[in-house]
Every structure is written in C-alpha cells, then in structure tokens.
Design an enzyme around this catalytic site. Structure first.
Site, short mmCIF file in Angstrom:
data_model
loop_
_atom_site.label_atom_id
_atom_site.label_comp_id
_atom_site.label_asym_id
_atom_site.label_seq_id
_atom_site.Cartn_x
_atom_site.Cartn_y
_atom_site.Cartn_z
N VAL A 8 0.86 -1.18 0.00
CA VAL A 8 0.00 0.00 0.00
C VAL A 8 0.90 1.23 0.00
O VAL A 8 2.02 1.20 0.49
CB VAL A 8 -0.95 0.02 1.22
CG1 VAL A 8 -1.97 -1.10 1.11
CG2 VAL A 8 -0.17 -0.11 2.52
N SER A 9 0.38 2.32 -0.54
CA SER A 9 1.19 3.52 -0.69
C SER A 9 1.19 4.39 0.56
O SER A 9 2.16 5.08 0.85
CB SER A 9 0.71 4.36 -1.88
OG SER A 9 0.81 3.62 -3.07
N THR A 10 0.08 4.38 1.30
CA THR A 10 -0.03 5.22 2.49
C THR A 10 -0.63 4.43 3.65
O THR A 10 -1.21 3.36 3.46
CB THR A 10 -0.93 6.44 2.22
OG1 THR A 10 -2.27 5.99 1.99
CG2 THR A 10 -0.45 7.21 0.99
#
Length: 207
Positions: A8-10
C-alpha cells in the site's frame, strides 16, 4: 514456496483488501500462502529499497509470488517489467489476481517477457527522444543550456578550507607554503584568498 505480496502507498490504505483477494484466490486454487510480505511504501521507490527486492533475492526456482495486481509491483511500466524480467530469469512464477497473469518459464511467459522487454526499450527511446527534442526547442528559443561560456564553478579545491587558510595566514605562512600544505599551487592559494577578500570585503589577512 508460495509468497503473498501486499503493498500500500499510504497508512490510510488497508492491506486487508489485498489479503482478502489473495486468500480467496488461494482457496479457489486449493493452495496456501507459506509466507506474507507486506509494506507501506510508494511504488515509485526503487525495488531494491523495498521489501519486494529483498523477497525476490531470497526466492528460489519454482517459487510463486502472488499479488492482487501488477501495479502492486511498481508504479510505472518500466519498473514492473524489471521485476517480471528478474523473476522469469530466475524461474520464479508471478501470479496476479485482477490481471489474471500466470508468468513463469513457459513459452507464453517468455513471449510476454519479450513484449515487456521490447516495450521497455521503446519507452527508454521515447524518453531519450523527448529529452533531445526539448533541448533542441530550448536552443531554438535562445535559451543557454549548461554553464555559461567562461564561467567558473563557485566551488574550488580550497572550498571549505577557509578557516585553516586564515589560521596559516595569521601565522605569516606564505602562499607557497600553504599550497604545499594543502596540495595545491601557490597561485591557487593566492587567487582563492583574493576572491574571498572581495566577497568578505577585506576580511582576510593579506600578504
């Protein structure tokens, strides 16, 4: 070994959706994930700086890497192709759920790998061509590229040695001696001191 990879990016994004997709897929295929790898990191980061890079290096021939979709491997096409190429060269299979890819060492995968490699080369050439065209356009517009002719870098061999040079000058050490101490020519010392005198309005001791 079967590895489940989740990225996941964040922190606001949840890994649970990807884990759910992978687990559901494995149930339908009657297989189990032996080990999970999860990370919260941008897909633009270099693969070697991510857990994914470390995972690929430890995987062995015949191992399977499962992820929800190809975009989990990287943000752009070039990065994804690099990962797939590395896996296929080492006979590591990559399975994705949403994209429905089963990439391994079979002929279909090799054809796909060739297509990926060709796309990467085309993308690199396009980037290079766009850069050249942009530079040519700047020149046509009269923009001076690079350092102006006759200009010099603000940094010299003596940059950062100001205090030491001042200390030696205070002790009445000659430019020649300072040059020998610092491994430069006497003229280099002289020019450096003169330049610093101009910038500091005479703050240096003159000889």
């Amino acid at each position: 070994m079967i590895y489940g990879y989740i990225r996941v990016s964040t922190d606001k994004q949840t890994v649970e959706n990807q884990r759910y997709e992978i687990n559901n897929f494995c149930e339908r295929q009657n297989i189990l994930v032996d080990k999970w790898f999860e990370e919260t990191i941008s897909g633009t980061k270099k693969v070697d700086d991510r857990k994914l890079g470390k995972l690929i290096k430890k995987m062995k021939k015949g191992d399977i890497l499962i992820c929800s979709e190809l975009s989990r491997l990287g943000r752009n096409l070039l990065m994804i192709m690099g990962v797939l190429n590395e896996c296929m060269n080492r006979d590591i299979q990559v399975w994705t759920i949403k994209d429905n890819y089963r990439l391994g060492s079979d002929i279909s995968s090799k054809v796909l790998a060739f297509a990926f490699g060709l796309s990467a080369e085309i993308e690199r050439n396009l980037i290079s061509q766009r850069t050249k065209e942009a530079l040519a356009r700047k020149r046509a517009e009269g923009v001076i590229l690079g350092r102006p002719v006759g200009s010099k870098s603000a940094k010299t061999k003596l940059t950062g040695q100001e205090e030491k040079i001042q200390e030696l000058l205070d002790k009445k050490v000659s430019y020649s001696a300072i040059g020998r101490i610092l491994g430069v020519h006497r003229v280099t010392v002289s020019d450096f001191v003169k330049k610093q005198e101009l910038e500091t309005q005479g703050g240096w001791t003159k000889q």
